[in-house]
Design an enzyme around this catalytic site. Structure first.
Site, short mmCIF file in Angstrom:
data_model
loop_
_atom_site.label_atom_id
_atom_site.label_comp_id
_atom_site.label_asym_id
_atom_site.label_seq_id
_atom_site.Cartn_x
_atom_site.Cartn_y
_atom_site.Cartn_z
N SER A 225 -125.87 -112.06 36.46
CA SER A 225 -125.12 -112.25 35.93
C SER A 225 -125.68 -112.10 34.24
CB SER A 225 -124.24 -112.81 36.42
OG SER A 225 -125.04 -114.71 35.87
N MET A 226 -124.50 -111.07 33.11
CA MET A 226 -124.77 -111.12 31.60
C MET A 226 -123.49 -111.71 30.67
SD MET A 226 -127.54 -107.49 32.13
CE MET A 226 -126.04 -106.57 32.29
N GLY A 227 -122.62 -112.19 31.82
CA GLY A 227 -121.89 -112.65 30.84
C GLY A 227 -120.74 -111.82 30.25
N GLY A 230 -121.48 -107.91 31.99
CA GLY A 230 -121.10 -107.69 33.47
C GLY A 230 -122.47 -108.32 34.09
N ASP A 257 -120.45 -119.24 40.14
CA ASP A 257 -119.63 -119.17 41.54
C ASP A 257 -118.86 -118.19 42.20
OD1 ASP A 257 -121.17 -121.43 40.79
OD2 ASP A 257 -119.59 -122.45 40.64
#
Length: 316
Positions: A225-227, A230, A257
């Site tokens: 995950s990269m905020g 994406g 989560d």
């Protein structure tokens, strides 16, 4: 409902979300709204999976002093409560949400003290749950003081022995040790993956290469995950980038989560990698739009999935 999934939450938390427009450090701030939810990664993942119709049990550790909050939540969401109660109180994590500056400040408290005997009790409970025919075990979150970094590795091996697939969402030494069990799903964020590999990840290419390195170690599916950037998903020789639309953020509580829950849900549906990326990102978007660790109705999740762009990445 048939019980098919269990989550392990060794360091659960009471999530307090406080809305403070114009929050300023070293100043008096006025709270516009506040809410308290039963949380922690394992609890949140279980709640999100129950929300979309799965039979889920939560095992792990809770402090007896404030366990009633969790018991009420489990009853309200239809989760099977298989948690051990320990002396003391489950920790509180505070998120200060500033909608004016579009900022979220996290205050994470230390967890309840535990020991090897408590981990043994969790393992015994998990063994009983596995005997009921679990398909998935999700190992989620940090470890409390007194529990060794090898805890998730041991529980992952136990789940494997019991015939279940394993999803892992943790960081630090616990992540490195648990990878030896070759989990089916691993979801680090960029910082966690970079720390594990001992290098700084900057740019899509470096993230893709790092995810491929992790997948090559025997992990079934790696989702990084990269905020707002994406997520990169790698499975075997396949790699995709899921790009979410710009969206207002009500709270970041449970967004990661929610992605874990979306990945597991997609696996139960047998989706391909592109559709898995789309669905998991929609789950995360859904959580970002809610105050506290919650998801919108399933029809809203389906609508969000249609807004996610998925691009195929070249193999590394």
């Amino acid at each position: 409902m048939t019980l098919r999934i269990a989550t392990v939450s060794l360091n659960s938390a009471v999530d307090q979300t406080v809305t403070v427009p114009g929050f300023t450090a070293d100043a008096v701030n006025r709270v516009a709204a506040s809410r308290i939810d039963a949380g922690g990664k394992g609890v949140n993942v279980a709640s999100f999976l129950a929300h979309v119709g799965h039979g889920v049990a939560v095992t792990g550790l809770l402090g007896a002093e404030n366990a009633a909050l969790f018991a009420r939540h489990f009853a309200a969401t239809g989760l099977v409560d298989a948690c051990q109660r320990l002396p003391g109180a489950t920790r509180t994590n505070v998120k200060i949400v500033d909608p004016l500056q579009d900022q979220v400040t996290d205050l994470n408290f230390p967890g309840i003290a535990a020991g090897p005997a408590d981990l043994d009790a969790v393992a015994a409970t998990l063994t009983e749950l596995l005997a009921q025919g679990l398909d998935w075990v999700a190992l989620c979150g940090s470890l409390p003081a007194g529990i060794g970094a090898e805890a998730y590795a041991e529980l992952a091996a136990l789940a494997r022995k019991g015939g279940a697939r394993v999803a892992l969402d943790t960081s630090g030494p616990a992540l490195g040790l648990a990878l030896a069990a070759r989990p089916d799903i691993v979801k680090p964020n960029v910082a966690e993956l970079g720390a594990h590999l001992g290098r700084t990840l900057t740019g899509l290419e470096s993230v893709r290469e790092a995810a491929r390195d992790l997948a090559a170690s025997g992990v079934g599916l790696v989702a990084v995950s990269m905020g707002a950037g994406g997520a990169v998903l790698v499975r075997g020789a396949e790699a995709v980038l899921a790009i979410p639309p710009a969206t207002p953020i009500a709270s970041t509580v449970g967004a990661g989560d929610a992605m874990v829950a979306g990945l597991i849900h997609a696996a139960t549906l047998g989706l391909d990698l592109a559709e898995t990326a789309r669905l998991a990102t929609a789950f995360s978007l859904g959580a970002l739009g809610e105050i506290g660790p919650h998801l919108p109705p399933p029809e809203r999740l389906a609508a969000l999935a249609r807004t996610v762009t998925v691009k195929t990445l070249p193999p590394v």
